[in-house]
Design a protein around this motif. Sequence first.
Motif, PDB file in Angstrom:
ATOM      1  N   LEU A  36      66.425  55.906  67.089  1.00 11.67           N
ATOM      2  CA  LEU A  36      65.672  57.198  67.792  1.00 11.67           C
ATOM      3  C   LEU A  36      65.573  56.586  69.302  1.00 11.67           C
ATOM      4  CD1 LEU A  36      64.138  59.716  67.417  1.00 11.67           C
ATOM      5  CD2 LEU A  36      62.147  58.402  66.940  1.00 11.67           C
ATOM      6  N   GLN A  37      65.805  57.460  70.104  1.00 10.06           N
ATOM      7  CA  GLN A  37      65.628  57.285  71.705  1.00 10.06           C
ATOM      8  C   GLN A  37      65.064  58.347  72.325  1.00 10.06           C
ATOM      9  OE1 GLN A  37      69.235  55.898  73.269  1.00 10.06           O
ATOM     10  NE2 GLN A  37      68.794  53.591  73.140  1.00 10.06           N
ATOM     11  N   LYS A  38      64.174  58.246  73.404  1.00  6.96           N
ATOM     12  CA  LYS A  38      63.590  59.508  74.128  1.00  6.96           C
ATOM     13  C   LYS A  38      63.750  59.306  75.651  1.00  6.96           C
ATOM     14  CE  LYS A  38      61.403  63.160  74.553  1.00  6.96           C
ATOM     15  NZ  LYS A  38      61.242  63.361  75.961  1.00  6.96           N
ATOM     16  N   LYS A  93      71.708  64.865  69.577  1.00 13.79           N
ATOM     17  CA  LYS A  93      70.669  64.536  70.830  1.00 13.79           C
ATOM     18  C   LYS A  93      70.143  66.058  71.275  1.00 13.79           C
ATOM     19  CE  LYS A  93      69.830  62.239  75.323  1.00 13.79           C
ATOM     20  NZ  LYS A  93      70.374  61.454  76.245  1.00 13.79           N
ATOM     21  N   THR A  94      68.823  66.064  71.145  1.00 13.24           N
ATOM     22  CA  THR A  94      68.225  67.494  71.423  1.00 13.24           C
ATOM     23  C   THR A  94      68.138  67.688  72.832  1.00 13.24           C
ATOM     24  OG1 THR A  94      66.127  66.513  71.539  1.00 13.24           O
ATOM     25  CG2 THR A  94      66.783  67.158  69.412  1.00 13.24           C
ATOM     26  N   TRP A 130      65.679  63.737  72.830  1.00  9.47           N
ATOM     27  CA  TRP A 130      65.412  63.016  71.730  1.00  9.47           C
ATOM     28  C   TRP A 130      67.107  62.696  71.204  1.00  9.47           C
ATOM     29  CZ3 TRP A 130      61.282  60.575  70.214  1.00  9.47           C
ATOM     30  CH2 TRP A 130      60.133  60.866  70.502  1.00  9.47           C
ATOM     31  N   SER A 131      67.222  61.452  71.138  1.00  8.83           N
ATOM     32  CA  SER A 131      68.774  61.124  70.551  1.00  8.83           C
ATOM     33  C   SER A 131      68.074  60.433  69.176  1.00  8.83           C
ATOM     34  CB  SER A 131      69.346  59.741  71.293  1.00  8.83           C
ATOM     35  OG  SER A 131      69.938  60.174  72.472  1.00  8.83           O
ATOM     36  N   ILE A 132      68.843  61.212  67.942  1.00 12.22           N
ATOM     37  CA  ILE A 132      68.560  60.700  66.745  1.00 12.22           C
ATOM     38  C   ILE A 132      69.921  60.241  65.930  1.00 12.22           C
ATOM     39  CG2 ILE A 132      67.476  61.898  64.521  1.00 12.22           C
ATOM     40  CD1 ILE A 132      66.277  63.953  66.416  1.00 12.22           C
ATOM     41  N   GLY A 187      63.306  53.547  72.767  1.00  9.68           N
ATOM     42  CA  GLY A 187      63.936  53.919  71.592  1.00  9.68           C
ATOM     43  C   GLY A 187      63.692  52.766  70.684  1.00  9.68           C
TER      44      GLY A 187
END
Length: 875
Positions: A418-420, A375-376, A380-382, A430
Amino acid sequence: MKPFLLLFVGFFFYPLLLFSQEATKTIPKRIYTTSTFEGEAPKIDGILDDVSWNSVTWGTDFIENRPDENTPPTEQTKFKIMYDAKFLYVAIRAIDANPDQIVKRLSRRDGFDGDWVEINIDSYHDLRTGFSFTVTAAGVKGDEFISNNGNNWDGSWNPIWYTKTNVDSEGWTAEMKIPLSQLRFGKSEEQIWGLQVQRRFFRKEERSTWQRIPLDAPGWVSEFGELHGLKNIKPQKQVEIQPYVVTQLDTYPEEAGNPFRDGNDFSLNGGIDGKIGVTNDLTLDFTINPDFGQVEADPAAIALDGFQIFFREQRPFFVENKNIFDYEFANGQDNVFYSRRIGRNPQGYPNTSAGEFVDQPQNSTILGAAKFSGKTKNGWSIGVLESVTGKEFAEIDNNGTRRNELVEPLTNYFVGRLQKDFNERNTFIGGIFTATNRRLQDNLNFLHRAAYTGGLDFKHNWKDRTFYLEGNVVASHVAGSKEAIKLTQESLTHLFQRSDAGHVDVDPNKTSLTGTGGRFEFGKAGGGTWRYDAGIIWRSPELELNDVGFLRQADEVRQYANVGYQTTKSVGKFRRISARFSQFTTYDFEGNYNRIQYEFNGNMQFLNNWFIDVGAAHKPRIFINTFLRGGPRWRFSEENFGYAFFGTDERKKLRTSWGMVYSQAKQNNFQFLEVSGDVTYQPTNALRISIGPQYNSNPNKTQYVTQVDASGNTRYILGTIDNQTLSASIRLNYTINPNLSIQYYGQPFVSIGRYKDFKYVTNSIADNLNDRFYQYQPNEITFDSTSDLYQIDEGADGNVNYSFGNPDFSFVQFRSNLVLRWEYIPGSELFLVWSQGTTGFGNARDHLLQSLDNQILGQQPENIFLMKFTYRFVL
């Protein structure tokens, strides 16, 4: 559809009327300011005498969280945090006026028994996820990844970190050294992280926290205090390589004439697991030829309804960071990604003739797998997972002549998630995409050539996360031969051939199938003593997820609503009281009103930490589309059920819990009785023994048996079954020290089903039970013991119209694991494993204990002896 619409509108909008009745009180965020230190780093020995600790001040003034929230705790706690370029250092003093009463129980890693302290760090500062580091007074480590705002704690996360504890005259102390490489954070001149420190005061089963979190808070991570003062720390790009070597010896009863069952097999194998920090936010995990030999065996189970059984994932590579890939789109276990599909049992079986022997592989070999996840800092979760399983061949022997037949094709699995987060972390949107691609050959054309799934999900919180609205949608597409798609249409999940269904039918020329599903829900998650939620779920008839996901049943629309109550303070003789009322209705896509259910659940925990769980449900309408396996909808009679469980104080060395579930249907259509319990005894801090017996009885007058053709008419055969099951889970844990332990798990299991009073369906949805079937008269049914068949002469005219096999069964199984685990240096382990198993099919006329004796105690077991050595290189 009117009852459904009225219920849905009522339950969905009633919470809106209560919207302003309860307001969440905002608790001020506490701030702890850390700093670097001069001189030498502290020695991690549990003794807080290092000069460097003088560089920072104590954080203290803890507040009680349980059982009496927002009151002074029995004993205070204080902590210090400092850092350098590589590590975060934590010192905790747990004050105790009676240090000789501190409970120091030993266990394996992630065993949270006795007194403990923990630090939770939200280094993403996303108010939803965090890293938890726990240490008990005995020095046992615990580490978990926190997700979903504290609703999920993943103990499979095993970072490398260091800790020691010490007991002195003031209580006990703990020191921690946490590598920054094990945390995730972005680039910033000064970091602000979420922070919580929690203590368990074991003698009084009391929890206290540095940052107050009310019991009616909408979550855990979102309520953390803040850690300031982290300046100019650089993200650490970790590289970890962990090769393994495993030797395995299998022994089993020799089978005369079978060259594949000569009594023993030996193998030597190896592989590599690795972790590469691409950035400090994102990690690449990979595995080549993974081994899961030390994983505990799945519990035994039998499904008389014909549906697949869901087993939890236990393999380390797939368990770690599983929360990022999770996509529960409906209710129960339905999920777009079910990792147990990867490495599954081969789905094909070779064509054989009499006298041939087969060596069938048990699992598909995972040639390699990789995960890119994290997760950035900007939300952003990737997650990306790629895995390839190899071709699997069964070897067939015919009098010394060998040949191979393909039983599982080369298969590629891909999952992207992907989630934001945005709106100050109160909202996320996401998506997920999965793909399964197989390289098929002619004999495996019954499998899908390709399967794709895509989904979008969202959640929005408001009013300090008290209220939420969430939802998701899913679309699936499977492609393959006409045979493969026809099999999918006719599978138990879909049943397009259902004889009374007007909205679906089998198309034998189709080569693909596309379906949808989803869920929308509104609810109140915090603030005050009441909670509620309401929503709708749908799965179209064509939805298919089972190539790399899990879907039990398609063709359903479900409305549901729940209202819950919980106390936030002790009440009289109770620490906590909670209650919940639930309701749901279901329809199929033709509009058939299939089910409605009302249920009440309650839990009470006494001041002495004993507890009682009770519940009851009423099911006035039960129609099941799948019961007759392609036949018409089946009606079960109105049902009521209830349960009650009680348990003693779980902190005691001798503790137990017992309970009973009882169900009764109208006209005695069926019954269900289950009695289960658990007894745990801990004679010393190092040894724990537990046994969990379970018995259930499930008699049913209308148990499905089979279907046969009777002169062009399909007969759906039912029988009266007497089904009894007995099992027991046995566990023994002996911990020599926090890094060296011996664990034993065993489960004897026996299930017997005896059938009588056979009948066939006449009117499957009749209100009266006896109008739903015709029961064969004694002169219409005979049993041929030679062929093990029941022969049916309808009308008793002397002509056998059809026959069906004897459905009686007696399934007996014993599985066990004995594991010695030694973590000889942090992250590197040695496993010695002994697995034993016996499976038998006894005489259904024997009683349960007799079958257990004959088929387990009287049989030679199969054994697996395994040694696994791993070494983790940190570069």
